[in-house]
Structures are given as C-alpha cells and as structure tokens.
Design an enzyme around this catalytic site. Structure first.
Site, short mmCIF file in Angstrom:
data_model
loop_
_atom_site.label_atom_id
_atom_site.label_comp_id
_atom_site.label_asym_id
_atom_site.label_seq_id
_atom_site.Cartn_x
_atom_site.Cartn_y
_atom_site.Cartn_z
CG ASP A 227 -3.52 5.29 -6.34
OD1 ASP A 227 -3.46 6.51 -6.40
OD2 ASP A 227 -3.34 4.62 -5.30
CG ASP A 591 -4.50 2.82 -2.07
OD1 ASP A 591 -4.46 3.74 -2.92
OD2 ASP A 591 -3.90 2.88 -1.00
CG ASP A 595 -7.34 5.98 -6.37
OD1 ASP A 595 -6.79 6.86 -7.04
OD2 ASP A 595 -6.78 5.36 -5.45
N1 LIG Z 1 -2.00 13.56 4.92
C1 LIG Z 1 -1.53 14.48 4.09
N2 LIG Z 1 -1.34 15.72 4.52
C2 LIG Z 1 -0.89 16.67 3.70
N3 LIG Z 1 -0.56 16.48 2.43
C3 LIG Z 1 -0.71 15.25 1.94
C4 LIG Z 1 -1.19 14.19 2.74
N4 LIG Z 1 -1.26 13.09 1.99
C5 LIG Z 1 -0.83 13.46 0.76
N5 LIG Z 1 -0.50 14.76 0.72
C6 LIG Z 1 -0.03 15.53 -0.43
O1 LIG Z 1 -1.07 15.67 -1.37
C7 LIG Z 1 -0.70 15.09 -2.60
C8 LIG Z 1 -1.88 14.45 -3.27
O2 LIG Z 1 -2.30 13.37 -2.46
P1 LIG Z 1 -3.24 12.23 -3.02
O3 LIG Z 1 -3.70 11.44 -1.87
O4 LIG Z 1 -4.23 12.81 -3.97
O5 LIG Z 1 -2.30 11.36 -3.94
P2 LIG Z 1 -1.07 10.48 -3.52
O6 LIG Z 1 -1.38 9.80 -2.25
O7 LIG Z 1 0.16 11.32 -3.57
O8 LIG Z 1 -0.93 9.49 -4.72
P3 LIG Z 1 -1.93 8.41 -5.30
O9 LIG Z 1 -2.94 9.17 -6.09
O10 LIG Z 1 -1.02 7.61 -6.13
O11 LIG Z 1 -2.50 7.67 -4.14
C9 LIG Z 1 0.40 14.13 -2.25
O12 LIG Z 1 1.28 13.92 -3.30
C10 LIG Z 1 1.10 14.82 -1.11
O13 LIG Z 1 2.04 15.77 -1.59
#
Ligand SMILES: Nc1ncnc2c1ncn2[C@@H]1O[C@H](COP(=O)(O)OP(=O)(O)OP(=O)(O)O)[C@@H](O)[C@H]1O
Length: 865
Positions: A227, A591, A595
């Site tokens: 991830d 993490d 996931d």
């Molecule tokens: N707290 C939040 N509020 C609003 N949008 C968010 C928030 N956190 C993440 N996002 C948006 O949503 C998308 C998807 O988030 P997700 O948590 O699925 O993956 P990530 O954190 O970007 O990456 P990874 O999968 O590597 O952890 C992010 O790329 C971001 O654009």
C-alpha cells in the site's frame, strides 16, 4: 461458554413496550434487542446498527488502525430497500462491531444513543476473528500435500514389509514395528516445533502472528504488494498549501507556512470544517490528513451542547483562532457527517453557523471524484493540468467543494440524504500535501529486488502520484519504461476499449502519438508487447474493465504490472487473488482499513499497526515500516542476506530429490561394502555364538553387541558369552555404520546457505552432534570390560545415578508420607513411651435423633427433599 459471556459487560436493554430501560447481561442479548449506549467507554459485546445519536469508536481490533472512527445513525427513510442495499458500499459507517471500543457517544437532543443488535456470538466481527484462529482457512500449500503423500508412500512400503512375516501375531507385531520405523512419528511434532520457534523469533522482532500455518509460506513469497500511504510513505503529511479556485481559474498556491492566514471564505470554511476529527479528553484526534488540514487553518475547536433540537447535542464547534484575520465569531457547528470511505474516495459534512439558519455542505476527497459532484461551470479550466503538475511531483492532492443548502426542513439529522446533499456543488480548490518516503523504503525495496522478489504498489491514491512514488522509491527501476494502461467500459454501440501509453510522454502526448489499440470484447486484436524492461501502471477503473472484458489479457498485464492506483478495497483483494491464480506467492503489506480485505486473502498479509493482533491480517508488525518484510521472508533462516531464489515448495522438487537420491546411493554403497567385507573376514561365521569363546564375564546384551562388532573383540581373550539373541556379524557391522551415518546426515541435511546461516554457526547443535559421534566411536572401539556394565547399570538402569544425584543436590521428596517420616525422625519424643493421650471431651445430646448433621457442601438456602 459463549463469546459474549467472556465480555462481562452489562448493557441497558430497551424494553420496547413502555420505552423503559432494563439492565441485562451481555450474553442475554439477542438480535433485534435495542440497546442504549451510555457515555462510558466500553467494548461492544455484539454487532449492532446505530439507530440514533453518534458514536466514536476505536476499530483497531478490526482494521489495525487506531484512529477513532465516527459512526452515524442509519437514516430513517420510508422505502422498501434493505438497509444494507440502501447504504451501499458505505454501510459499515452505521455498524458498531463486536470487540471494538466505544470511546465517546453523542446523544441527540431527542434522546439517547440507541442501537439495534444485529449479530451475537460467533457471527459477529469478533467471532469472525476467533473463528479464523480456531479454524484457519486451509492453505493449499504444496509442502503439506507432498508431506501427506510421502507419509502414505512410507505407510505403503511398511505394509508390503509385513508380507514377509509368518504367523498372525508376528504380522501384527512386525507391522507395528515396521510402520513406526518407516513413518517418522516425530515428523508432525518436528514441523509444529519449527513453526513455534519461528513464531517466537518473529515476536522478538515485533511481528505478531495469529495464523502460524502461514509462516511456512513466507520463505516462498515471490511478489510483495505494498500500500502506498503510511506504508512506503510517511504516515504524517506535510501541508504544502492550497490552490484556490476563483473566476473559473486556479489561483497561485497559498502556502500556509509562509503566507498570511487565509481570509474568511467558503474555502477556509471547507478547510476548517470538512473533517471527521473528534475531541477526546480535550485533544483533537482523527485522520492525519484531517488533522494537518485543520492545523493549517489556525482555527480552534470546542465541544458544544447545542440548544438546537435538530443538531447532535454534543457537536464540535469550530472558531477562528486569534491569528485569523476574520470568520464567523460565534463559530460553526458540524451538525452532520458523511464520514470518509475509501471506496467512495470522499467525505462531506453539513455545518451550521451558530446563530444563523443556513446550512452549508462541504465536501473533500479525491479531486477526480469531487468534480463529479460539482457544477460543470465551477470546475476551473486548468484543473487537469494543475492536478497533473502536482501529482507528477508526488504530492497528495485533495479536492474541495461546497454548497449552501437552500431549504433544510425541520427533520432529524439522520434523514439527510447523501445524494441530495452531494450534488450541484461549487468547486473551491485543491489542497496540496507532501507525502515523503520513509527512510527504510528504498533500502528494503533494493534488497527485495536483489533477491529477485517482485514488488508492486496497490494504492487508493492518484495514479500519477503513485507512479512518481514508485519511481522515486525504486519500486520501478529508474531506467525502465512505464506504460500506462487505460480501459473504457463499452458505451452505446462502441465496445470496450483498452490502450497503452508510454508514461514519460504524458504531458506532450496528443491523441495521434499515443500507442493506442482498440480491442473489442471478443479480444480479436492482439497487444503488441513492448520490448525490454517495462512496467504497467493502471487505475482501479481500468482494472475493473480488464477484469470484465479483457480477461485473457489480465495475466499478461499482471506479470509486468507494478503500479495499481485508485484501487478500492474490494479491487485490492481481487488483484491479490488474480496474482495467486498465476501461482505467485503473494505478500500484502498495508496499514489501513482499506487494505483489510487484501491482507486477509494474501498468502502472507502483514499489517503495520500498533496493535499486537488484529482481525485485519495474519501478521502484524509493530515496526511501522517495510523492514519487516525481509525479516518475514528470512525468518526461518536468519541468513543476513536474502537469497536470489526461493526454496522449493514441494517435497518432490528436483533439488530436494537430488540430495535424497545422492544420499541413498552413498548409504547403500557404504552398507553394501560393510555387509560384504564382514563376510570376508577370517573370523566370520554365520552363527557367531558358536565362534565366540565362552567366558566368565558379563552376559549382558550391551556387551554382546559392542564386543561382536569387530575382529579384535571376536577374538578377545577376555571372552564374553555371546549365546544371546543378537548373533549376527552383519547386524553388528551395519548397526554402528547406520548410527554414525544418522549423525552425519543430521549435519548435512541441516542446510545452511543461501537460505540460512551455515549450520556450524549453531554451536550447540554442532557440539551435540560432535559429542554423539565421539561417544559412538568410543563405544565402538573401546575395549574396556566394565564400561558396558557401568553403562547398563548406571545409565540405562539409572537408579544408582538418580540416588547419587538426590544425595548431591539434597533433593527431598514432597510426598506427605515422606515429610511425615522426616518429621518423625527429627522428633526426639517419638514414640511417647509410657505416656497416654486423651481426646477432648465430647458433648453428647440427650436425644440422638435431634442431632444436627452439618454438610459443608450444602448451603442453607438450598432445598433438600
Ligand atoms: N480523510 C480524507 N478525506 C477526504 N478524502 C480523503 C481522505 N483521505 C484520503 N482521501 C482521498 O481518497 C483517496 C483514497 O484514499 P484511500 O485511503 O483509499 O487511499 P490512500 O490513503 O490515498 O492510499 P493507500 O491506499 O496507499 O493508503 C485518497 O487518494 C485521497 O484523494
């Protein structure tokens, strides 16, 4: 004992008829009961759907993430859809899971926080964890299958051996001997012990395992999926700034650190209010992105108890801080939340300015997602190029939007309909955050690459950001080419389409320079594979189209796929399964809550978490970086460097069979040599008892065996009586050969490099083998008459040895009678000769029938018939 009764939590059960509460034990709860959650912290004893009020829950047991999660009540809508179907992918935000901890409750001014029991016992989320430990998913690991086959073959050989026996009793006895000799009884114990030691070794490295049978697979892992955010890159983000949208154009970057504070505007409203932060013990907690964003605004928060009947009575109120230039002085209350979900890639809040009637909706999320909910005319012209500019630099970009809710009818908060609220928004700007690589990421990826272990990134973040991070981290080598795969769903008359574009030329590519191929659903057109070192990158939507319409291309895309971005949690686990279908041994390292699915389906899922164990994955690493991966692969081996190839997973694999075959040849040669040579000796006789001189020494079996092993003993003048059962020179020759051979094999088959440290570095093991060999050789050649007697009497029949040890260590038996004997021996006045004792006087009742019989096991309140 039921699962629930383990948690001796008492809950209030709402009696529906008169709406009164009654306290009942957790184990009495059944689905359908309505419970009231009081303000105190508690672990939930069942899965329940939140009906009213809000909750802040720690779901780390489920997800490994210890960020507080907000739970919102199920909307009270009058439609015929099931609640799950209506809530869509995001239904979990209404469920309170068993085993998770309620940190805070937010009652509405209408009443208490209520939830209806959905599942109890082993059907709950916690039950799922216990079930997965008790009945783990069977691992289709070839080693176990081969081991079973091997044992069956040995058993077959053993059965054939019984044919040579005569009487029925002999058949039974010899069958048992042969089976126990051929089928190693210690094999399963040895395997379990190995796993136990490996598990313990992992624990010392801060890696916890709830599924030990997966440990064996770890040495075979040949693809590691990571991830991105929080795993390859730092958990904390650095706020770079915000790009405000004005007059349909994106303005220059406002840097929070160096520029002035932002003037009051809807953009500042979004930055200060659009989050799911909660105040726990006076401290703001929640998503790190949300925290950074809020800190950047320099606003402050306070917990309020609103008088407004429609709001959650204890909502968060946000006010401009002293450093701020302007803003609503009374503050803004967040009255409703649609919390962030990875599958939806966005979150929204409904706010109300204190003392005002108007309600404002703020949304933030993935920019591509946010603009889908915005009015077309509000999306700035340079949106795509600006987004690409920042994502190409590896920044994390978040889109912001808002709208004023015109009419908010007096109704309960839970009846805000997401579709109504999240429409016709106005685009506000882009929030730019820097997400640095963890210092351990590069060296570990290099180590994995040197060991020929493939790596891939599966992230929910933007594709371009993911590609940049993949390149800078070394997940994709610098000099290799990256090919972007794009696919479109069939629409109208046009069939599904897939195309490939070299990533480097993204900025300048015009449609005619793209290496694009249309492929129809039947897959008639063939992909012209790029030559050389190349890697594919694709987004979740492309992956979905490929999965549905280009199944035949999927293996080709996967063998060179390195970056999978904008993947939903479901797509992450589906991708892992597709890798497994290609016979990869897959490890997933992540993490976060998004996931969990992938961590569970992978051969080895490792969650980076502060938790010791969570239902999220079989392995949990306390070390918050990917250094745990080489340790997991190398766990049984302890060799400082990962080998560039994997150990065989099958017992029947050529390298293993080769060593067994060579071993069998050498053994056979030595034994045949011993067998033949002993028969050529001058002293050889088919009946050695006759050949031996009768003497007056010991007649023990031991002496027989050791003294009949060589010419010098056969001719010995000391002379032992060999008229025993073991009268065979062949046996006496082959037995010591086999014993010594076993010791040598134990050394040779303890393989060292390249998977483990050289066996001689296990000093205790080497010393034990050397001593064993020394003793064997000594006993073989020693011609000391009394040694066999001493061995038999002192070691085999070891009573004398035991008595000696007892004396040396002053060991005293703890049996009561022994203690009494010792006490008696010490007592000078015992026996009391010429003395007499009397008992205490007995008080006799005049009427024997009235005498009370007291049974200590009987309690007075028990009823006796
Ligand atoms: N707290 C939040 N509020 C609003 N949008 C968010 C928030 N956190 C993440 N996002 C948006 O949503 C998308 C998807 O988030 P997700 O948590 O699925 O993956 P990530 O954190 O970007 O990456 P990874 O999968 O590597 O952890 C992010 O790329 C971001 O654009």
């Amino acid at each position: 004992m039921t699962l629930i009764s383990i948690e001796s939590v008492k809950l209030h059960n709402l009696v529906k008829s008169n709406n009164k509460c009654k306290e009942i034990e957790s184990h009495c709860l059944v689905p359908g009961d309505v419970i009231v959650l009081t303000g105190k912290r508690q672990f939930l004893p069942c899965d329940a759907i939140l009906l009213s009020g809000g909750c802040i829950v720690n779901e780390s047991m489920l997800t490994g993430e210890s960020i507080p999660v907000s739970k919102t009540p199920l909307p009270n809508n009058n439609h015929t859809m099931t609640w799950k179907a209506h809530s869509g992918e995001d239904f979990k935000r209404h469920i309170l899971f068993c085993g998770t901890e309620v940190i805070q409750t937010k009652p509405t001014s209408h009443g208490q926080v209520k939830a209806v029991v959905l599942k109890t016992g082993f059907n709950t989320a916690k039950g799922d964890l216990v079930r997965s430990i008790l009945y783990p998913k069977p691992m289709n690991f070839k080693l176990y299958r081969d081991a079973f086959r091997f044992l069956m073959i040995l058993a077959g050989v053993a059965v054939i051996g019984t044919i040579y026996t005569e009487s029925l009793t002999e058949v039974v006895v010899k069958a048992l001997i042969i089976i126990t000799t051929a089928v190693p009884p210690a094999l399963s114990a040895a395997l379990s012990t190995g796993i136990m030691y490996a598990q313990r070794r992992l624990k010392t490295k801060g890696i916890f395992c709830i599924s030990p049978q997966r440990i064996n697979v770890c040495g075979r892992l040949n693809i590691i999926c990571f991830d991105k955010t929080g795993t390859l890159t730092e958990d904390g983000l650095d706020l770079c700034g915000v790009l405000p949208s004005q007059g349909n154009c994106l303005q220059k970057l406002h840097n929070f650190a160096s520029d002035d504070t932002l003037p009051w505007s809807p953009l500042l409203g979004a930055l200060s209010c659009c989050h799911s932060l909660v105040s726990i013990d006076g401290k703001l907690q929640g998503d790190r992105l949300d925290l950074k964003m809020f800190e950047g605004t320099q606003w402050e928060f306070e917990q309020s108890s609103s008088e407004n009947k429609e709001t959650v009575s204890s909502s968060l109120v946000l006010k401009p801080g002293q450093a701020c230039r302007s803003g609503p002085a009374e503050g803004i209350a967040i009255i409703h939340q649609f919390p962030f979900s990875s599958s939806l890639q966005r979150m929204s809040v409904i706010t109300q300015e204190i003392g005002q009637d108007n309600h404002v909706v703020y949304m933030k999320g993935a920019p591509e997602m946010v603009i889908q909910f915005c009015r077309e005319d509000s999306v700035p012209k340079g949106f795509s190029s600006e987004l690409q500019f920042y994502t190409m630099k590896g920044f994390r970009v978040i889109g912001l939007a808002y709208k004023v809710l015109e009419e908010v009818k007096p109704r309960s908060n839970s009846s805000f309909i997401r579709e109504d609220v999240e429409s016709d928004l106005e685009f506000l700007g882009l929030l730019i955050l820097e997400n640095k690589l963890k210092p351990e990421t590069k060296p570990v990826l290099q180590e994995l690459s040197a060991a020929n272990i493939r790596t891939a990134m599966i992230t929910g973040d933007n594709l371009q950001t993911a590609i940049t991070v993949a390149k800078t981290s070394g997940l994709v080598p610098e000099n290799s080419s990256m090919i972007l795969v794009e696919a479109e769903e069939p629409s109208g008359l046009s069939s599904a389409k897939i195309s490939w574009h070299p990533v480097e030329s993204q900025e300048q590519t015009s449609s005619n320079t793209k290496v694009s191929l249309n492929i129809n659903i039947e897959g008639r057109t063939i992909l012209e594979e790029a030559q050389g070192d190349y890697y594919f990158a694709m987004s979740g939507s492309t992956y979905q189209v490929v999965l549905q319409h280009f199944q035949s291309l999927l293996p080709k895309l996967l063998v060179n796929g390195a970056v999978f971005a904008r993947m939903s949690p479901g797509q992450k686990s589906s991708l892992i399964e597709e890798f497994q279908k290609l016979d990869y041994y897959v490890c997933m390292c992540g993490d976060g809550a998004n996931d969990c699915g992938a961590l569970k389906v992978a051969h080895a899922g490792i969650s980076l978490s502060e938790q010791e164990a969570s239902v999220a994955s079989p392995f949990t690493s306390r070390t918050p970086n990917i250094k745990c991966i080489p340790e997991l692969i190398n766990l049984n081996h302890a060799y400082p460097k990962l080998a560039p190839y994997r150990p065989p997973a099958q017992l029947m694999s050529p390298p293993l069979l080769l060593s067994v075959v060579i071993h069998v040849i050498v053994t056979t040669a030595i034994q045949v040599y011993g067998f033949v040579v002993v028969q050529q000796q001058t002293w050889y006789s088919e009946h050695p008892s006759r050949a031996c001189i009768y003497g007056n020494a010991s007649t023990s079996n031991t002496s027989t065996f050791f003294n009949s092993t060589g010419p010098q003993t056969a001719n010995t003048q000391t002379g032992f009586d060999l008229n025993m059962n073991h009268e065979s020179y062949e046996t006496a020759t082959l037995w010591p050969l086999t014993t010594i051979h076993c010791i040598i094999v134990a050394f040779i088959f303890s393989k060292g490099k390249p998977f483990r440290q050289a066996i001689y570095t296990n000093y205790i093991f080497t010393a034990v083998l050397t001593i064993q060999l020394g003793v064997c050789i000594f006993l073989l050649f020693a011609d000391i008459d009394n040694i066999y007697k001493v061995m038999e009497e002192f070691i085999i029949e070891n009573r004398k040895l035991w008595l000696l040890m007892k004396k040396c260590f002053n060991y005293k038996s703890k049996s009561q009678y022994r203690k009494t004997i010792r006490a008696v021996e010490m007592d000078q006045n015992w026996p009391p000769i010429n003395q007499s004792y009397r008992t205490k006087p007995v008080i006799r009742h005049s009427d024997d029938k009235a005498q009370v019989y007291s049974n200590p096991a009987f309690e007075s309140n028990e009823f006796v018939k």
